[in-house]
Design an enzyme around this catalytic site. Structure first.
Site, mmCIF file in Angstrom:
data_model
loop_
_atom_site.group_PDB
_atom_site.id
_atom_site.type_symbol
_atom_site.label_atom_id
_atom_site.label_comp_id
_atom_site.label_asym_id
_atom_site.label_seq_id
_atom_site.Cartn_x
_atom_site.Cartn_y
_atom_site.Cartn_z
ATOM 1 N N ASP A 43 0.838 -1.199 0.000
ATOM 2 C CA ASP A 43 0.000 0.000 0.000
ATOM 3 C C ASP A 43 0.872 1.247 0.000
ATOM 4 O O ASP A 43 2.090 1.172 0.092
ATOM 5 C CB ASP A 43 -0.941 0.003 1.215
ATOM 6 N N GLU A 96 -9.751 -0.703 5.044
ATOM 7 C CA GLU A 96 -10.254 -0.132 6.281
ATOM 8 C C GLU A 96 -11.571 -0.794 6.703
ATOM 9 O O GLU A 96 -12.155 -1.591 5.950
ATOM 10 C CB GLU A 96 -10.465 1.372 6.089
ATOM 11 N N HIS A 133 -7.315 -2.902 10.388
ATOM 12 C CA HIS A 133 -7.160 -2.858 8.936
ATOM 13 C C HIS A 133 -5.983 -3.732 8.475
ATOM 14 O O HIS A 133 -5.074 -4.037 9.232
ATOM 15 C CB HIS A 133 -7.051 -1.418 8.418
ATOM 16 N N ASN A 146 -7.159 -0.364 14.065
ATOM 17 C CA ASN A 146 -8.589 -0.545 13.806
ATOM 18 C C ASN A 146 -8.862 -1.864 13.090
ATOM 19 O O ASN A 146 -9.957 -2.081 12.568
ATOM 20 C CB ASN A 146 -9.131 0.623 12.981
#
Length: 240
Positions: free
Chosen positions: A67, A143, A138, A136
């Site tokens: 990413d 996400e 991810h 979180n």
């Protein structure tokens, strides 16, 4: 998920690095993906040492990035490209054609996604992917709410991801989007290794392991993969 708990970060890094070495030993032209960020830094060090000592040969292997923050490039401190190049690629003897990494400065993100998709397809898919876990849950920049059927795509970043980004950049930056391998691409990898280290990852790791598959906790989507190895140190495993 197959969960293996090791003593500390050093052991974790060495264990994950050995998984990559094993993959390259089995298939010298393997396509490898290793996440950026803090968690894999020890893995990079271990793989560089192994290469220098002749324990692994990357001359036929290929690498694809996981990413990147849109708007950031290799010269930007804390970009995924800057971290992976600085800690790994620049320390190995690699040819340009062995590496495919997202260009966060692209004027055409959709075309950039297609370029990376073509690279992966041209190598017959990813042989081994090493992932970290976001606070979180991810995976890459997939996400909360992530779809399972995405390949490379542009992502609107979650508030949690944006808030923790300053630790990489050293200053506040207005990053709103990322570009990432999608869950379809990740789940198509032949082997998936997830690593987690430190007490701060203990709550999210426990949540992932106790939850059913839930797109709001993207890491749980990995439970649909038959070859997932979850490697964690004792600090990260404190709540499981």
């Amino acid at each position: 998920m197959n969960v293996e708990i090791v003593e500390d970060y050093r052991t974790l890094s060495a264990t994950v690095a050995q998984r990559v070495i094993d993959a390259v030993t089995r298939k010298p032209d393997a396509l490898i993906c290793i996440a950026g960020g803090d968690t894999p830094l020890g893995v990079f060090d271990a793989l560089v040492r192994a290469s220098e000592e002749g324990k692994v040969d990357f001359s036929r292997a290929a690498f694809v990035g996981l990413d990147e923050w849109l708007g950031l490039g290799k010269a930007d401190k804390g970009s995924c490209r800057e971290m992976v190049w600085g800690h790994f690629f620049s320390r190995l003897t690699l040819r340009d054609e062995q590496i495919c990494f997202f260009d966060g400065l692209t004027a055409d993100p959709a075309q950039e996604c297609r370029r990376v998709d073509r690279f992966i397809a041209g190598h017959g898919g990813i042989d081994i992917i090493v992932l970290g876990i976001g606070m979180n849950g991810h995976i890459g920049f997939n996400e909360p709410g992530a779809a399972r059927d995405t390949e490379c795509h542009v992502v609107d970043l979650d508030d949690v991801t944006r808030s923790v980004s300053v630790k990489y950049f050293g200053q506040a930056r207005d990053v709103k989007q990322g570009i990432s391998l999608g869950m379809k691409t990740i789940l198509a990898a032949k082997s998936v290794v997830v690593m987690a280290s430190g007490e701060k990852k203990a709550p999210v790791l426990a949540q992932i392991l106790r939850s059913d598959i839930d797109a709001n906790i993207p890491a749980t989507l990995l439970k649909a993969h038959p070859q997932v190895q979850m490697l964690v140190d004792k600090a990260a495993a404190a709540q499981i």
